[in-house]
Design a protein around this motif. Structure first.
Motif, short mmCIF file in Angstrom:
data_model
loop_
_atom_site.label_atom_id
_atom_site.label_comp_id
_atom_site.label_asym_id
_atom_site.label_seq_id
_atom_site.Cartn_x
_atom_site.Cartn_y
_atom_site.Cartn_z
N PHE A 18 0.86 -1.18 0.00
CA PHE A 18 0.00 0.00 0.00
C PHE A 18 0.90 1.23 0.00
N PRO A 19 0.56 2.27 -0.76
CA PRO A 19 1.43 3.44 -0.88
C PRO A 19 1.66 4.16 0.46
N SER A 20 2.80 4.81 0.55
CA SER A 20 3.11 5.63 1.74
C SER A 20 2.21 6.85 1.76
N PHE A 21 1.78 7.23 2.98
CA PHE A 21 0.98 8.44 3.12
C PHE A 21 1.05 8.94 4.55
N SER A 22 0.73 10.19 4.72
CA SER A 22 0.54 10.83 6.03
C SER A 22 -0.58 11.83 5.83
N LYS A 23 -1.72 11.59 6.47
CA LYS A 23 -2.92 12.39 6.25
C LYS A 23 -3.59 12.73 7.57
N THR A 24 -4.29 13.84 7.58
CA THR A 24 -5.10 14.23 8.73
C THR A 24 -6.45 13.54 8.64
N ALA A 25 -6.95 13.09 9.79
CA ALA A 25 -8.25 12.43 9.84
C ALA A 25 -9.07 12.99 10.99
N VAL A 26 -10.37 12.98 10.81
CA VAL A 26 -11.30 13.32 11.90
C VAL A 26 -11.51 12.05 12.71
N VAL A 27 -11.23 12.14 14.01
CA VAL A 27 -11.34 10.97 14.87
C VAL A 27 -12.31 11.17 16.03
N SER B 59 -4.98 16.76 -0.95
CA SER B 59 -4.02 16.90 -2.05
C SER B 59 -4.31 15.89 -3.16
N LYS B 60 -5.13 14.90 -2.85
CA LYS B 60 -5.48 13.80 -3.75
C LYS B 60 -4.28 12.92 -4.08
N SER B 61 -3.20 13.07 -3.33
CA SER B 61 -1.99 12.31 -3.63
C SER B 61 -2.17 10.81 -3.38
N LEU B 62 -2.88 10.45 -2.31
CA LEU B 62 -3.09 9.03 -2.05
C LEU B 62 -4.06 8.44 -3.06
N ALA B 63 -5.15 9.15 -3.35
CA ALA B 63 -6.10 8.67 -4.36
C ALA B 63 -5.42 8.53 -5.72
N GLU B 64 -4.50 9.44 -6.04
CA GLU B 64 -3.75 9.34 -7.29
C GLU B 64 -2.82 8.12 -7.27
N ILE C 176 -7.51 5.82 -8.21
CA ILE C 176 -8.95 5.67 -8.03
C ILE C 176 -9.70 6.98 -8.26
N LEU C 177 -9.07 7.95 -8.92
CA LEU C 177 -9.75 9.22 -9.19
C LEU C 177 -10.56 9.15 -10.48
N GLU C 178 -11.80 9.59 -10.38
CA GLU C 178 -12.65 9.71 -11.56
C GLU C 178 -12.00 10.78 -12.44
N PRO C 179 -11.84 10.54 -13.75
CA PRO C 179 -11.02 11.43 -14.58
C PRO C 179 -11.54 12.86 -14.77
N ASN C 180 -12.82 13.08 -14.73
CA ASN C 180 -13.35 14.42 -14.98
C ASN C 180 -13.41 15.29 -13.73
N GLU C 181 -14.08 14.79 -12.70
CA GLU C 181 -14.24 15.58 -11.47
C GLU C 181 -13.08 15.43 -10.50
N LYS C 182 -12.24 14.41 -10.71
CA LYS C 182 -11.10 14.14 -9.82
C LYS C 182 -11.55 13.88 -8.38
N ILE C 183 -12.64 13.11 -8.26
CA ILE C 183 -13.10 12.63 -6.96
C ILE C 183 -12.87 11.13 -6.93
N ALA C 184 -12.76 10.57 -5.74
CA ALA C 184 -12.47 9.15 -5.61
C ALA C 184 -13.69 8.30 -5.96
N TYR C 185 -13.42 7.19 -6.65
CA TYR C 185 -14.46 6.18 -6.83
C TYR C 185 -14.72 5.52 -5.47
#
Length: 181
Positions: free
Chosen positions: A8-17, A108-113, A117-126
């Motif tokens: 799984f790709p490396s990431f560091s993200k903020t989350a609501v917990v 940043s959409k870096s993890l989705a990229e 898994i980004l939808e090509p037009n709106e750039k939102i995650a599937y």
């Protein structure tokens, strides 16, 4: 798209917990996916906060939180919305106030990229779901079209099958015999 058997790709993200003032946010990293406690991870994505299908899925994952915990599996939800939008949505939606798992913000959409898994037009995650083993290896991927909610019971069934580390026939469910060679 990332394939089964890949790290799984490396990431560091903020989350609501939490909704508790001053304790709303936490940083989650890919390092937390790798562990010696035999803990798996189920990370699922939705397209946008404040929509219609998404809260039905998030609420259903939450309703089954104990099923994942009983399987030594941490649950993480994610979208490309910000942590502030996640927090506002949780505060304003009855089904989301009591979430027991983090809502990861990939602004940043870096993890989705990286997951492709980004939808090509709106750039939102599937509506993508990843089951990741304790070594951080992707063991299952399922992606739904933006308009179709996923089946949480099927995610749990697949998790059960993967955790047997045996051959499981079509429609296999926990407690049934696995295949022998």
């Amino acid at each position: 798209m990332i394939n089964i058997g890949q790290q799984f790709p490396s990431f560091s993200k903020t989350a609501v917990v939490s909704l508790e003032k001053g304790k709303e946010f936490e940083t989650i990293t890919s390092d937390s996916l790798i562990n010696d406690n035999n803990e798996w991870t189920c990370l699922f994505w939705w397209p946008k906060d404040f929509t219609f299908v998404c809260p039905t899925e998030i609420a259903e994952f939450n309703n089954n939180f104990s099923e994942f915990r009983d399987r030594d599996t941490k649950l993480i939800g994610a979208s490309t919305d910000s942590e502030f939008v996640h927090l506002a949505w949780r505060n304003n939606h009855d089904d989301l106030r009591g979430l027991k798992f983090p809502m990861l913000a990939d602004t940043s959409k870096s993890l989705a990229e990286a997951l492709d898994i980004l939808e090509p037009n709106e750039k939102i995650a599937y509506r993508a779901t990843f089951i990741i083993d304790p070594q951080g290896i992707v063991r299952w991927v399922c992606v739904n079209d933006l308009s179709v909610g996923r089946n949480v019971k099927e995610v749990i069934r697949v998790l059960d099958a993967l955790q047997t580390d045996e051959l499981c026939p079509c429609n296999w469910e926990k407690g049934q015999e696995t295949l022998t060679v």
